[in-house]
Scaffold this active site. Sequence first.
Site, PDB file in Angstrom:
ATOM      1  N   ASP A  46      11.537 -34.809  -2.193  1.00  0.00           N
ATOM      2  CA  ASP A  46      11.437 -35.431  -0.874  1.00  0.00           C
ATOM      3  C   ASP A  46      12.066 -36.611  -0.647  1.00  0.00           C
ATOM      4  OD1 ASP A  46      10.297 -36.565   1.544  1.00  0.00           O
ATOM      5  OD2 ASP A  46       8.422 -36.550   1.082  1.00  0.00           O
ATOM      6  N   GLU A  72      16.273 -32.070   7.506  1.00  0.00           N
ATOM      7  CA  GLU A  72      16.016 -32.968   8.791  1.00  0.00           C
ATOM      8  C   GLU A  72      17.252 -33.696   9.244  1.00  0.00           C
ATOM      9  OE1 GLU A  72      12.320 -34.774   8.997  1.00  0.00           O
ATOM     10  OE2 GLU A  72      11.426 -33.715   7.250  1.00  0.00           O
ATOM     11  N   ARG A 122       5.114 -35.506  17.705  1.00  0.00           N
ATOM     12  CA  ARG A 122       4.952 -34.245  17.004  1.00  0.00           C
ATOM     13  C   ARG A 122       3.332 -33.670  17.202  1.00  0.00           C
ATOM     14  NH1 ARG A 122       4.797 -34.093  10.544  1.00  0.00           N
ATOM     15  NH2 ARG A 122       4.079 -31.925  11.021  1.00  0.00           N
ATOM     16  N   HIS A 179      12.059 -32.359  12.236  1.00  0.00           N
ATOM     17  CA  HIS A 179      11.369 -31.669  11.242  1.00  0.00           C
ATOM     18  C   HIS A 179      11.712 -30.089  11.157  1.00  0.00           C
ATOM     19  CE1 HIS A 179       9.065 -35.035   9.811  1.00  0.00           C
ATOM     20  NE2 HIS A 179       9.183 -35.615  11.096  1.00  0.00           N
TER      21      HIS A 179
END
Length: 212
Positions: A125, A184, A12, A80
């Site tokens: 999360d 995701e 990323r 993501h």
Amino acid sequence: MGPVKAQHGFARNTEFAVVNATADSVTLSLSPNEEQRQGHFPDHTLYVKITVGSDSLTEELEVINGTSAEAPLTFTSALHTYFRVPDISQTHVEGLSGLKYLDNMQSRREGTDESQVISVNGEIDRIYVKAPDRLKIVDKKGGKVISIQKTNFPDAVVWNPWIDKAKGMADFGDEEYKEMICVEAALATSGPVELAPGKSWVGTQVLNSSKL
């Protein structure tokens, strides 16, 4: 991709090269730099192809372990994908009910989601283990449904930083948590992929938007 020191892996934060581009698609490639060649990734190539349709977006990842590699390539991966919604309080995720998850807010403590839908009313999360290949984000205020169709990504992550964490992120507006949800497609806790030299792996995600 990992294992690496950087959070979420090195891909990323690394510059990709453009391999091919058309009116509705682009193909990018990423090969190891000198530092990575000396570490975990001596000989690999990552291709990413993104295709945009009238109401869809397709992302394809292909990882190739080179024929000159001396050992298998072991990696994980996650896309993501941040979805903008007009009001997080009127948004929910379908398809994860009854699944086991690991809670990143509690040192990956295992739990089971008994809710019919996943609504966000605080920081979340979670890594949902062995998630179905089709998930939905229902945006009531926006009057639309976003469908996620994934292949070779056995897990799914749901994330929203909420108030305190949003304020502590330099690249995230203090109020933006109200207008986003991250869902995701992931290759995470179900186990990494191990590629022998000369072998490849392909994972895809197709996003479609339709009226509610």
